[in-house]
Design a protein around this motif. Structure first.
Motif: not given
Ligand SMILES: Cc1ncc(COP(=O)(O)O)c(C=O)c1O
Length: 475
Positions: A94, A153-155, A158, A186, A188, A241, A243, A268, A270-271, A297, A299-300
């Motif tokens: 990602l 970051g997503g971790s 979360n 995920h 995380s 979404g 992983t 979550d 993130a995606i 996220n 950043q993805k």
């Protein structure tokens, strides 16, 4: 008269920017670094996605500082060995090519060297973070008055969400508290609970259906059983979404159960959450606005340079209620709370700047185009792989995982390892997740330079890999 510059080294590059005059050596250095980066991008297609081992420059610093030219040469050595996300065959993870305006904003944020810890260290950037997180939260359906904070970051997003959920539920110190999520959530989430001091069995993964979505009946049963056993539930986590395949959990039904049981719902996203930014794709991740908290996220898929993650809440004031310390060494906040009171991080870079500039570069139409391209590439690859004897695991987003039908776990392990290598030799990089007990190959189709040629080449290579499997086995 301005004081003499301090720490200037022999080659003329000043160690710190001169506050009284433009410095040609500094300007030239930044210009050369930027040309070096532009060249790295422009030649990305000539290097494989995953470079072979490269030479690292000298690691410990010398007693004497290096010249600007030597610094740039050493930088180049590290760049030569870097993962190459701009190659059209970079499809493993990602991690798309960087959105160009966000690169410039990252440089400016570094140069400003402001600190999101407190308003007096980042006056305009703190306001930008408040306003943009509020806009994004409202846009994603969390309502007026919603907002949040950037996190590295997503971790971390979360983790902060679950800490706030526990605080709200008044379950600090309760080692018997539970969290429910899908088996495909995920890693995380488990990591967050470990950081929170909960035992490993506090996380209760629930089965997913054939599309990879959490089975609501299982959640309903689990919540009832927890209640009957007197076990408190700290939160339910839905994934928008997943992983490996990009599945989206049934958020509305999960939110309904959470409301009935008085439990916090964290999503979550993130995606997947970025798909809700534009109307044309919002149906892929419905009902995000029913969450109490939401991880996003950029950043993805959007390519905002790392890291770019947000934790958004329907009630953002809960962040400071949970994490506030009073920051006794700072002037009071001009608004509700300092940035450093709204999460786990103290000193924080101005990650919001590159998200804001990146969104302005794309515009909402540009965001839509990025999402549309990614979904179209996933659909096309799915179409090419569909005739092959594969179990295809996709979803509504831009991820597609697959493994041959009927292989044992050991055979799937061997097949995926061998085929990934074959793909790498053709400059196509896919990842090899272990999913539902068997290794798969996974393509993430967020790279805008991936075209028909790459998709055809993947399908051809995968088809070749399956012929030996189909050959009759002679005793
Ligand atoms: C669904 C999901 N949530 C959270 C994360 C963690 O994000 P990060 O790697 O930014 O910590 C990931 C990472 O891939 C993910 O796929």
């Amino acid at each position: 008269m301005a004081p003499a510059p301090q720490h200037e080294h022999a080659a003329g590059l000043p160690a710190f920017p001169d506050p009284a005059a433009a410095d040609p050596a500094l300007a030239a250095f930044l210009q050369q670094a930027s040309e070096q980066l532009s060249h790295w991008w422009a030649t990305a297609g000539l290097r494989p996605p995953l470079p072979s081992l490269s030479v690292l420059p000298e690691v410990p610093p010398r007693a004497q500082g290096l010249s600007a030219d030597a610094l740039l040469e050493n930088l180049q050595l590290v760049m030569d060995g870097a993962y190459n996300p701009c190659h059209p065959g970079a499809l493993a993870h990602l991690d798309p090519p960087p959105l160009t305006a966000s690169v410039a904003a990252d440089l400016i944020a570094a140069g400003l060297n402001n600190n999101l810890l407190a308003e007096e260290l980042s006056p305009s950037l703190t306001r930008l973070e408040r306003c943009l997180t509020a806009w994004l939260a409202a846009r994603l359906g969390l309502g007026q008055g919603a907002g949040g904070v950037a996190a590295s970051g997503g971790s971390l997003s979360n983790l902060m969400a679950l800490v706030v959920a526990r605080h709200q539920a008044g379950l600090q110190g309760r080692a018997d508290a539970l969290v429910f999520c899908s088996a495909d959530a995920h890693v995380s989430i488990g990591k967050a609970l470990a950081v929170m001091g909960l035992p490993a069995d506090a996380l209760r993964p629930l089965p997913v259906d054939g599309r990879g979505c959490l089975e609501v009946e299982a959640l309903a049963g689990a919540l009832q059983a927890a209640e009957a056993a007197g076990r408190p539930v700290l939160a339910v986590v839905a994934t928008a979404g997943t992983t490996v395949r990009g599945a989206v959990d049934p958020i509305a039904a999960m939110a309904d159960l959470c409301r009935r049981h008085g439990i916090w719902l964290h999503v979550d996203g993130a995606i997947g959450a970025v798909f809700a930014l534009v109307e044309a794709h919002a149906h892929r991740v419905p009902d995000l606005g029913l969450a109490d908290s939401l991880t996003v996220n950029p950043q993805k898929l959007l390519g905002i340079t790392k890291t770019s993650s947000l934790l958004l809440l329907r009630r953002p004031e809960l962040l400071a209620q949970c994490f506030g310390t009073g920051l006794p060494y700072m002037e009071p906040s001009w608004a509700d709370a300092h940035g450093g009171e709204c999460g786990l991080q103290g000193t924080r870079p101005a990650e919001i700047l590159k998200l804001w500039l990146g969104l302005h570069q794309l515009g909402l139409d540009g965001v839509e185009a990025v999402l549309t391209g990614a979904v179209q590439r996933r659909r096309r690859l799915q179409q090419l792989l569909d005739p092959l004897p594969l179990e295809l695991r996709g979803g509504p987003l831009h991820l597609l995982a697959f493994t041959p039908r009927g292989l044992s776990p050991a055979e799937a392990d061997r097949w995926s390892g061998h085929t990934r290598q074959q793909l790498l030799e053709r400059q196509l990089m896919l990842s090899r997740p272990l999913h539902a007990g068997r290794h798969h190959l996974k393509a993430v189709l967020g790279n805008p330079y991936t075209g028909e040629a790459q998709l055809q080449a993947i399908a051809a290579c995968v088809a070749d890999s399956l012929s030996p499997l189909a050959a009759p086995v002679h005793p």
